[in-house]
Design a protein around this motif. Structure first.
Motif, mmCIF file in Angstrom:
data_model
loop_
_atom_site.group_PDB
_atom_site.id
_atom_site.type_symbol
_atom_site.label_atom_id
_atom_site.label_comp_id
_atom_site.label_asym_id
_atom_site.label_seq_id
_atom_site.Cartn_x
_atom_site.Cartn_y
_atom_site.Cartn_z
ATOM 1 N N VAL A 110 23.919 41.624 52.624
ATOM 2 C CA VAL A 110 23.760 41.339 54.043
ATOM 3 C C VAL A 110 22.934 40.049 54.118
ATOM 4 O O VAL A 110 21.896 39.937 53.469
ATOM 5 C CB VAL A 110 23.022 42.483 54.767
ATOM 6 N N PRO A 111 23.391 38.998 54.839
ATOM 7 C CA PRO A 111 24.531 39.086 55.755
ATOM 8 C C PRO A 111 25.856 38.667 55.111
ATOM 9 O O PRO A 111 25.928 37.673 54.425
ATOM 10 C CB PRO A 111 24.168 38.052 56.833
ATOM 11 N N VAL A 112 26.849 39.488 55.331
ATOM 12 C CA VAL A 112 28.231 39.080 55.138
ATOM 13 C C VAL A 112 28.807 39.008 56.541
ATOM 14 O O VAL A 112 28.909 40.025 57.219
ATOM 15 C CB VAL A 112 29.023 40.098 54.286
ATOM 16 N N SER A 113 29.106 37.810 56.980
ATOM 17 C CA SER A 113 29.471 37.608 58.375
ATOM 18 C C SER A 113 30.680 38.455 58.757
ATOM 19 O O SER A 113 31.779 38.266 58.252
ATOM 20 C CB SER A 113 29.780 36.133 58.635
ATOM 21 N N ALA A 114 30.449 39.395 59.664
ATOM 22 C CA ALA A 114 31.534 40.271 60.109
ATOM 23 C C ALA A 114 32.472 39.563 61.068
ATOM 24 O O ALA A 114 33.571 40.046 61.343
ATOM 25 C CB ALA A 114 30.943 41.517 60.782
ATOM 26 N N THR A 115 32.062 38.408 61.600
ATOM 27 C CA THR A 115 32.914 37.712 62.563
ATOM 28 C C THR A 115 33.992 36.887 61.868
ATOM 29 O O THR A 115 34.892 36.378 62.527
ATOM 30 C CB THR A 115 32.070 36.778 63.456
ATOM 31 N N VAL A 116 33.900 36.740 60.546
ATOM 32 C CA VAL A 116 34.940 36.032 59.805
ATOM 33 C C VAL A 116 36.042 37.009 59.461
ATOM 34 O O VAL A 116 35.801 38.033 58.821
ATOM 35 C CB VAL A 116 34.380 35.408 58.510
ATOM 36 N N GLU A 117 37.265 36.714 59.892
ATOM 37 C CA GLU A 117 38.399 37.572 59.547
ATOM 38 C C GLU A 117 38.829 37.262 58.120
ATOM 39 O O GLU A 117 39.091 36.108 57.771
ATOM 40 C CB GLU A 117 39.567 37.339 60.508
ATOM 41 N N ARG A 118 38.880 38.295 57.283
ATOM 42 C CA ARG A 118 39.220 38.102 55.884
ATOM 43 C C ARG A 118 40.453 38.915 55.500
ATOM 44 O O ARG A 118 40.650 40.027 55.994
ATOM 45 C CB ARG A 118 38.041 38.491 54.979
ATOM 46 N N LEU A 119 41.236 38.353 54.596
ATOM 47 C CA LEU A 119 42.380 39.046 54.028
ATOM 48 C C LEU A 119 41.906 39.788 52.786
ATOM 49 O O LEU A 119 41.211 39.226 51.937
ATOM 50 C CB LEU A 119 43.483 38.047 53.663
ATOM 51 N N ASP A 120 42.280 41.063 52.687
ATOM 52 C CA ASP A 120 41.754 41.935 51.643
ATOM 53 C C ASP A 120 42.691 41.948 50.436
ATOM 54 O O ASP A 120 43.802 42.463 50.496
ATOM 55 C CB ASP A 120 41.586 43.349 52.207
ATOM 56 N N TYR A 121 42.206 41.362 49.330
ATOM 57 C CA TYR A 121 42.954 41.394 48.078
ATOM 58 C C TYR A 121 42.224 42.223 47.034
ATOM 59 O O TYR A 121 42.278 41.943 45.845
ATOM 60 C CB TYR A 121 43.175 39.969 47.566
ATOM 61 N N GLY A 122 41.531 43.253 47.495
ATOM 62 C CA GLY A 122 40.813 44.125 46.589
ATOM 63 C C GLY A 122 39.502 43.504 46.164
ATOM 64 O O GLY A 122 38.542 43.467 46.933
ATOM 65 N N VAL A 123 39.438 43.020 44.935
ATOM 66 C CA VAL A 123 38.227 42.396 44.414
ATOM 67 C C VAL A 123 37.826 41.177 45.237
ATOM 68 O O VAL A 123 36.643 40.877 45.389
ATOM 69 C CB VAL A 123 38.447 41.985 42.941
ATOM 70 N N LEU A 124 38.802 40.496 45.796
ATOM 71 C CA LEU A 124 38.571 39.233 46.498
ATOM 72 C C LEU A 124 38.973 39.354 47.966
ATOM 73 O O LEU A 124 40.105 39.742 48.277
ATOM 74 C CB LEU A 124 39.374 38.127 45.816
ATOM 75 N N LYS A 125 38.038 39.053 48.856
ATOM 76 C CA LYS A 125 38.314 38.998 50.291
ATOM 77 C C LYS A 125 38.259 37.536 50.706
ATOM 78 O O LYS A 125 37.217 36.876 50.553
ATOM 79 C CB LYS A 125 37.289 39.794 51.096
ATOM 80 N N VAL A 126 39.360 37.022 51.241
ATOM 81 C CA VAL A 126 39.506 35.592 51.503
ATOM 82 C C VAL A 126 39.564 35.341 53.004
ATOM 83 O O VAL A 126 40.324 36.003 53.712
ATOM 84 C CB VAL A 126 40.783 35.047 50.827
ATOM 85 N N PRO A 127 38.775 34.387 53.521
ATOM 86 C CA PRO A 127 38.824 34.082 54.959
ATOM 87 C C PRO A 127 40.231 33.680 55.391
ATOM 88 O O PRO A 127 40.946 32.991 54.655
ATOM 89 C CB PRO A 127 37.855 32.903 55.111
ATOM 90 N N ARG A 128 40.591 34.112 56.583
ATOM 91 C CA ARG A 128 41.874 33.707 57.146
ATOM 92 C C ARG A 128 41.667 32.417 57.944
ATOM 93 O O ARG A 128 40.776 32.334 58.779
ATOM 94 C CB ARG A 128 42.442 34.783 58.078
ATOM 95 N N LEU A 129 42.492 31.419 57.651
ATOM 96 C CA LEU A 129 42.482 30.180 58.417
ATOM 97 C C LEU A 129 43.895 29.907 58.907
ATOM 98 O O LEU A 129 44.851 29.986 58.128
ATOM 99 C CB LEU A 129 42.003 29.001 57.566
ATOM 100 N N GLU A 130 43.997 29.572 60.174
ATOM 101 C CA GLU A 130 45.301 29.319 60.762
ATOM 102 C C GLU A 130 45.986 28.149 60.061
ATOM 103 O O GLU A 130 45.377 27.106 59.799
ATOM 104 C CB GLU A 130 45.148 29.002 62.258
#
Length: 279
Positions: A110-130
């Motif tokens: 903490v903090p892991v910004s909850a307002t950043v939308e991330r794509l869940d790839y298991g071990v790796l969560k990657v921010p979504r960018l348009e």
């Protein structure tokens, strides 16, 4: 970046334009004018002013009553001088990584910004960018990371288990030697990614071998290393692409999602990610 500097100068000269920008909710320009150059990075809401809006506001300024026909050319000249001063100050190259405001993050932190939308790839969560397309990074029959397409550039991300502690300082010399052994060039450098490797890596393009500018970055976390490789024509520019910086520093590594937890090896190992069936 030159257009952003020009808009900053225009906002200083034209109070009406500055007020219009403030009322629109854009926060990048006021921060830049106050000397906060980190505003150029994408924030948690991807809220850096879009380039389309920058161009639109500059066009509105150039067409404003009382603005001389040559005013825009003068503004660009002044912006070039301003941007040169910013680069010479070194502020844009100051490391901004795992500093309490930027990651990459561990899933338990903490903090892991909850307002950043991330794509869940298991071990790796990657921010979504348009507009950013994501492809699997495969090795040895396994999916070990992601490749993000950023126009004529690509940014790969890969997580490694590193139970012995921080290893990026040990890995960099090996990366440099590997690139040189393949016929390329590489050297230690530092940017907003922190310590990195700036390289020219041999690749095959249109049937012939060329050297591709590549910025190889890494960051140690609790029990892991996140490594990225950003390649393309402008990969070694003085200022890091804010999209790449956002994708790297807002990524999350979750070792609890790694396979084979019981028999996890103690050496450095690449972690397999979970590729969604819908991707």
């Amino acid at each position: 970046m030159l257009l952003v500097a020009a808009l900053c100068l225009a906002a200083v000269e034209d109070p009406a334009l500055a007020e219009q920008i403030a009322e629109s909710g854009d926060t990048m320009l006021p921060r830049l004018i106050s000397g906060d150059f980190q505003a150029i990075d994408l924030d948690a809401d991807n809220a850096a002013m879009s380039w389309e809006r920058v161009v639109a506001r500059l066009s509105d300024y150039a067409r404003s009553p009382g603005v001389a026909p040559h005013a825009f050319d003068v503004l660009l000249t002044q912006a070039e001088d301003l941007w040169s001063e910013v680069l010479e100050s070194g502020e844009m190259a100051r490391p901004r990584i795992r500093d309490g405001e930027s990651g990459p993050w561990d899933a338990a932190e903490v903090p892991v910004s909850a307002t950043v939308e991330r794509l869940d790839y298991g071990v790796l969560k990657v921010p979504r960018l348009e507009g950013v397309r994501i492809h699997p990074l495969n090795a040895g029959g396994h999916t070990v990371g992601v490749v993000l397409s950023l126009g004529d550039h690509a940014f790969s991300l890969q997580a490694f288990r590193a139970p012995a502690g921080p290893i990026w300082g040990e890995v960099r010399p090996k990366v440099i030697q590997d690139v040189r052994n393949r016929g390329g060039t590489a050297e230690d450098a530092e940017s907003s990614f922190g310590c990195e490797v700036c390289a020219q890596i041999p690749v095959i393009k249109d049937g012939r071998q060329v050297l591709q500018p590549t910025r190889i970055v890494g960051c140690d976390g609790p029990g892991w290393l996140l490594r990225g490789a950003y390649g393309g024509p402008s990969a070694l520019a003085d200022v890091v692409d804010p999209r790449a910086h956002h994708l790297f520093t807002q990524a999350v590594v979750d070792l609890s999602a790694a396979a084979n937890q019981v028999d996890a090896p103690q050496e450095i190992t690449a972690l397999e990610i979970r590729w969604p069936a819908t991707e």
